[in-house]
Motif scaffolding. Sequence first.
Motif, PDB file in Angstrom:
ATOM      1  N   ARG A  21      26.333 -10.334  16.154  1.00 13.07           N
ATOM      2  CA  ARG A  21      25.218 -10.802  15.335  1.00 13.07           C
ATOM      3  C   ARG A  21      25.279 -12.301  15.082  1.00 13.07           C
ATOM      4  O   ARG A  21      24.365 -12.869  14.515  1.00 13.07           O
ATOM      5  N   ARG A  22      26.369 -12.935  15.471  1.00  9.97           N
ATOM      6  CA  ARG A  22      26.575 -14.346  15.161  1.00  9.97           C
ATOM      7  C   ARG A  22      26.681 -15.163  16.430  1.00  9.97           C
ATOM      8  O   ARG A  22      27.240 -14.716  17.421  1.00  9.97           O
ATOM      9  N   PHE A  23      26.169 -16.392  16.345  1.00  9.68           N
ATOM     10  CA  PHE A  23      26.189 -17.289  17.497  1.00  9.68           C
ATOM     11  C   PHE A  23      26.318 -18.714  16.993  1.00  9.68           C
ATOM     12  O   PHE A  23      25.658 -19.094  16.034  1.00  9.68           O
ATOM     13  N   VAL A  24      27.179 -19.498  17.625  1.00  4.50           N
ATOM     14  CA  VAL A  24      27.312 -20.916  17.313  1.00  4.50           C
ATOM     15  C   VAL A  24      26.852 -21.701  18.535  1.00  4.50           C
ATOM     16  O   VAL A  24      27.390 -21.546  19.627  1.00  4.50           O
ATOM     17  N   SER A  25      25.834 -22.541  18.339  1.00  2.00           N
ATOM     18  CA  SER A  25      25.369 -23.410  19.411  1.00  2.00           C
ATOM     19  C   SER A  25      26.389 -24.519  19.616  1.00  2.00           C
ATOM     20  O   SER A  25      26.687 -25.272  18.684  1.00  2.00           O
ATOM     21  N   GLN A  26      26.939 -24.620  20.814  1.00  2.00           N
ATOM     22  CA  GLN A  26      27.890 -25.693  21.111  1.00  2.00           C
ATOM     23  C   GLN A  26      27.160 -27.002  21.402  1.00  2.00           C
ATOM     24  O   GLN A  26      27.782 -28.033  21.616  1.00  2.00           O
ATOM     25  N   GLU A  27      25.832 -26.951  21.361  1.00  2.00           N
ATOM     26  CA  GLU A  27      25.041 -28.171  21.520  1.00  2.00           C
ATOM     27  C   GLU A  27      24.765 -28.829  20.170  1.00  2.00           C
ATOM     28  O   GLU A  27      24.862 -30.035  20.018  1.00  2.00           O
ATOM     29  N   THR A  28      24.410 -28.015  19.160  1.00  2.00           N
ATOM     30  CA  THR A  28      24.062 -28.554  17.841  1.00  2.00           C
ATOM     31  C   THR A  28      25.099 -28.249  16.779  1.00  2.00           C
ATOM     32  O   THR A  28      25.109 -28.882  15.726  1.00  2.00           O
ATOM     33  N   GLY A  29      25.934 -27.227  17.002  1.00  2.00           N
ATOM     34  CA  GLY A  29      26.882 -26.804  15.990  1.00  2.00           C
ATOM     35  C   GLY A  29      26.308 -25.796  15.017  1.00  2.00           C
ATOM     36  O   GLY A  29      27.023 -25.292  14.153  1.00  2.00           O
ATOM     37  N   ASN A  30      25.012 -25.486  15.133  1.00  2.00           N
ATOM     38  CA  ASN A  30      24.375 -24.553  14.208  1.00  2.00           C
ATOM     39  C   ASN A  30      24.958 -23.155  14.347  1.00  2.00           C
ATOM     40  O   ASN A  30      25.236 -22.693  15.449  1.00  2.00           O
ATOM     41  N   LEU A  31      25.094 -22.489  13.214  1.00  2.00           N
ATOM     42  CA  LEU A  31      25.516 -21.091  13.165  1.00  2.00           C
ATOM     43  C   LEU A  31      24.285 -20.243  12.914  1.00  2.00           C
ATOM     44  O   LEU A  31      23.506 -20.524  12.006  1.00  2.00           O
ATOM     45  N   TYR A  32      24.096 -19.221  13.730  1.00  2.00           N
ATOM     46  CA  TYR A  32      22.972 -18.309  13.570  1.00  2.00           C
ATOM     47  C   TYR A  32      23.517 -16.925  13.246  1.00  2.00           C
ATOM     48  O   TYR A  32      24.424 -16.449  13.919  1.00  2.00           O
ATOM     49  N   LEU A  33      22.950 -16.294  12.215  1.00  4.95           N
ATOM     50  CA  LEU A  33      23.321 -14.930  11.836  1.00  4.95           C
ATOM     51  C   LEU A  33      22.082 -14.059  11.931  1.00  4.95           C
ATOM     52  O   LEU A  33      21.042 -14.392  11.370  1.00  4.95           O
ATOM     53  N   ALA A  34      22.190 -12.948  12.623  1.00  2.00           N
ATOM     54  CA  ALA A  34      21.089 -11.993  12.717  1.00  2.00           C
ATOM     55  C   ALA A  34      21.377 -10.817  11.801  1.00  2.00           C
ATOM     56  O   ALA A  34      22.521 -10.363  11.689  1.00  2.00           O
ATOM     57  N   LYS A  35      20.368 -10.335  11.134  1.00  2.00           N
ATOM     58  CA  LYS A  35      20.473  -9.134  10.284  1.00  2.00           C
ATOM     59  C   LYS A  35      21.603  -9.269   9.268  1.00  2.00           C
ATOM     60  O   LYS A  35      22.614  -8.574   9.347  1.00  2.00           O
ATOM     61  N   VAL A  36      21.431 -10.180   8.326  1.00  2.00           N
ATOM     62  CA  VAL A  36      22.449 -10.447   7.307  1.00  2.00           C
ATOM     63  C   VAL A  36      22.804  -9.165   6.560  1.00  2.00           C
ATOM     64  O   VAL A  36      21.935  -8.382   6.186  1.00  2.00           O
ATOM     65  N   GLU A  37      24.091  -8.956   6.370  1.00  2.00           N
ATOM     66  CA  GLU A  37      24.619  -7.785   5.674  1.00  2.00           C
ATOM     67  C   GLU A  37      25.372  -8.251   4.424  1.00  2.00           C
ATOM     68  O   GLU A  37      25.754  -9.426   4.326  1.00  2.00           O
ATOM     69  N   PRO A  38      25.609  -7.360   3.469  1.00  2.00           N
ATOM     70  CA  PRO A  38      26.335  -7.764   2.247  1.00  2.00           C
ATOM     71  C   PRO A  38      27.688  -8.406   2.519  1.00  2.00           C
ATOM     72  O   PRO A  38      28.109  -9.302   1.788  1.00  2.00           O
ATOM     73  N   TRP A  39      28.373  -7.992   3.579  1.00  4.35           N
ATOM     74  CA  TRP A  39      29.699  -8.557   3.861  1.00  4.35           C
ATOM     75  C   TRP A  39      29.618  -9.956   4.485  1.00  4.35           C
ATOM     76  O   TRP A  39      30.628 -10.589   4.710  1.00  4.35           O
ATOM     77  N   ASP A  40      28.397 -10.455   4.730  1.00  2.00           N
ATOM     78  CA  ASP A  40      28.227 -11.828   5.217  1.00  2.00           C
ATOM     79  C   ASP A  40      28.237 -12.842   4.075  1.00  2.00           C
ATOM     80  O   ASP A  40      28.286 -14.044   4.316  1.00  2.00           O
ATOM     81  N   VAL A  41      28.182 -12.353   2.846  1.00  2.00           N
ATOM     82  CA  VAL A  41      28.169 -13.235   1.681  1.00  2.00           C
ATOM     83  C   VAL A  41      29.508 -13.948   1.566  1.00  2.00           C
ATOM     84  O   VAL A  41      30.568 -13.338   1.721  1.00  2.00           O
ATOM     85  N   GLY A  42      29.445 -15.257   1.331  1.00  2.00           N
ATOM     86  CA  GLY A  42      30.665 -16.038   1.177  1.00  2.00           C
ATOM     87  C   GLY A  42      30.409 -17.491   1.498  1.00  2.00           C
ATOM     88  O   GLY A  42      29.259 -17.943   1.550  1.00  2.00           O
ATOM     89  N   ASN A  43      31.477 -18.233   1.736  1.00  2.00           N
ATOM     90  CA  ASN A  43      31.389 -19.657   2.033  1.00  2.00           C
ATOM     91  C   ASN A  43      31.608 -19.916   3.515  1.00  2.00           C
ATOM     92  O   ASN A  43      32.576 -19.426   4.102  1.00  2.00           O
ATOM     93  N   TYR A  44      30.716 -20.705   4.100  1.00  2.00           N
ATOM     94  CA  TYR A  44      30.780 -21.077   5.511  1.00  2.00           C
ATOM     95  C   TYR A  44      31.031 -22.574   5.612  1.00  2.00           C
ATOM     96  O   TYR A  44      30.362 -23.370   4.954  1.00  2.00           O
ATOM     97  N   THR A  45      32.007 -22.944   6.438  1.00  2.00           N
ATOM     98  CA  THR A  45      32.347 -24.353   6.635  1.00  2.00           C
ATOM     99  C   THR A  45      32.356 -24.658   8.119  1.00  2.00           C
ATOM    100  O   THR A  45      33.014 -23.957   8.902  1.00  2.00           O
ATOM    101  N   CYS A  46      31.629 -25.692   8.512  1.00  2.00           N
ATOM    102  CA  CYS A  46      31.596 -26.117   9.921  1.00  2.00           C
ATOM    103  C   CYS A  46      32.762 -27.066  10.191  1.00  2.00           C
ATOM    104  O   CYS A  46      33.036 -27.969   9.401  1.00  2.00           O
TER     105      CYS A  46
END
Length: 104
Positions: A21-46
Amino acid sequence: PGLSYTWIFNNNTLDLQEDGRRFVSQETGNLYLAKVEPWDVGNYTCVVTNQEAQQSVGGPPTPLTLRSDGVMGEYEPKIEVHFPETTYAAKGSSVRLECFALGK
């Protein structure tokens, strides 16, 4: 060139193969999450790494929280198309056409 991007989730390196469900673009660095679930809650650091300089730097943590009301506000599903009428390319060159959607 020479940069790579990883994401840290709650102080652990994010395993992108975990559920597909997750993808990181190695071109932009963007993180994409599909279909967010409760266990996705938290802190994300690039974290950006320059292999040639053998250096890494991390950004500030970005918290992800779930909205209890289910309202997405400005990100309610909508489609907006803003493409040029014609895209020109030289023979043998590469062309990138992007498609991006926001929604719940």
